[in-house]
Design a protein around this motif. Structure first.
Motif, PDB file in Angstrom:
ATOM      1  N   THR A   1      20.669   9.663   3.295  1.00 40.02           N
ATOM      2  CA  THR A   1      20.118  11.010   3.138  1.00 40.02           C
ATOM      3  C   THR A   1      21.179  12.055   3.455  1.00 40.02           C
TER       4      THR A   1
ATOM      5  N   ILE B   1      13.796  10.399  -2.005  1.00 37.12           N
ATOM      6  CA  ILE B   1      12.385  10.047  -1.798  1.00 37.12           C
ATOM      7  C   ILE B   1      12.146   8.592  -2.189  1.00 37.12           C
ATOM      8  N   GLY B   2      12.724   8.165  -3.314  1.00 41.78           N
ATOM      9  CA  GLY B   2      12.582   6.769  -3.736  1.00 41.78           C
ATOM     10  C   GLY B   2      13.178   5.802  -2.727  1.00 41.78           C
ATOM     11  N   LEU B   3      14.328   6.161  -2.169  1.00 41.40           N
ATOM     12  CA  LEU B   3      14.947   5.314  -1.148  1.00 41.40           C
ATOM     13  C   LEU B   3      14.049   5.186   0.074  1.00 41.40           C
ATOM     14  N   TRP B   4      13.504   6.307   0.535  1.00 39.85           N
ATOM     15  CA  TRP B   4      12.625   6.262   1.706  1.00 39.85           C
ATOM     16  C   TRP B   4      11.406   5.383   1.428  1.00 39.85           C
ATOM     17  N   PHE B   5      10.776   5.553   0.264  1.00 32.06           N
ATOM     18  CA  PHE B   5       9.617   4.717  -0.074  1.00 32.06           C
ATOM     19  C   PHE B   5      10.012   3.248  -0.161  1.00 32.06           C
ATOM     20  N   ALA B   6      11.159   2.949  -0.754  1.00 32.43           N
ATOM     21  CA  ALA B   6      11.588   1.560  -0.901  1.00 32.43           C
ATOM     22  C   ALA B   6      11.841   0.912   0.451  1.00 32.43           C
TER      23      ALA B   6
ATOM     24  N   TRP C   1      17.057  14.542  -5.073  1.00 30.99           N
ATOM     25  CA  TRP C   1      15.906  14.466  -4.170  1.00 30.99           C
ATOM     26  C   TRP C   1      14.962  13.334  -4.565  1.00 30.99           C
ATOM     27  N   ALA C   2      14.832  13.080  -5.859  1.00 30.76           N
ATOM     28  CA  ALA C   2      14.004  11.950  -6.308  1.00 30.76           C
ATOM     29  C   ALA C   2      14.589  10.637  -5.798  1.00 30.76           C
ATOM     30  N   PHE C   3      15.912  10.495  -5.834  1.00 35.23           N
ATOM     31  CA  PHE C   3      16.555   9.295  -5.296  1.00 35.23           C
ATOM     32  C   PHE C   3      16.324   9.169  -3.797  1.00 35.23           C
TER      33      PHE C   3
END
Length: 95
Positions: free
Chosen positions: A62, A24-29, A20-22
């Motif tokens: 996702t 969320i990080g992908l979405w932010f990036a 889930w951290a990956f």
């Protein structure tokens, strides 16, 4: 056997949190890159194309991670049981 189940649950929970951290990080990036490069696109059509491509990347990545987590949940006792077995054997060799 209870200790093994607790260890399996702890490993599974950690892997779920990392996945889930990956996500969320992908979405932010992707969102950051879209905002930071917005003015570099030469036309409105190019911006639209880039937004659609970014959305496709987000949706497919996702979905892939969600499928991976579902698979982990289905086979977690087998997969994590093997991991724990080999970790314990490895630890026994070092001691």
């Amino acid at each position: 056997m209870g200790d093994l189940n607790q260890r399996i649950e702890a490993m599974h929970r950690r892997d779920v949190m990392v996945a889930w951290a990956f996500v969320i990080g992908l979405w932010f990036a992707i969102i950051f890159v879209a905002i930071a490069t917005w003015n570099l696109a030469p036309t409105g059509g190019a911006r639209t194309l880039l937004l659609i491509a970014g959305a496709i990347v987000l949706v497919f990545n996702t979905a892939a991670i969600l499928a991976m987590l579902r698979h982990y949940r289905e086979d977690r006792d087998f997969m994590y049981g093997l991991d724990i077995k080999f970790l314990d054997e490895s630890k026994g060799r070092r001691d």
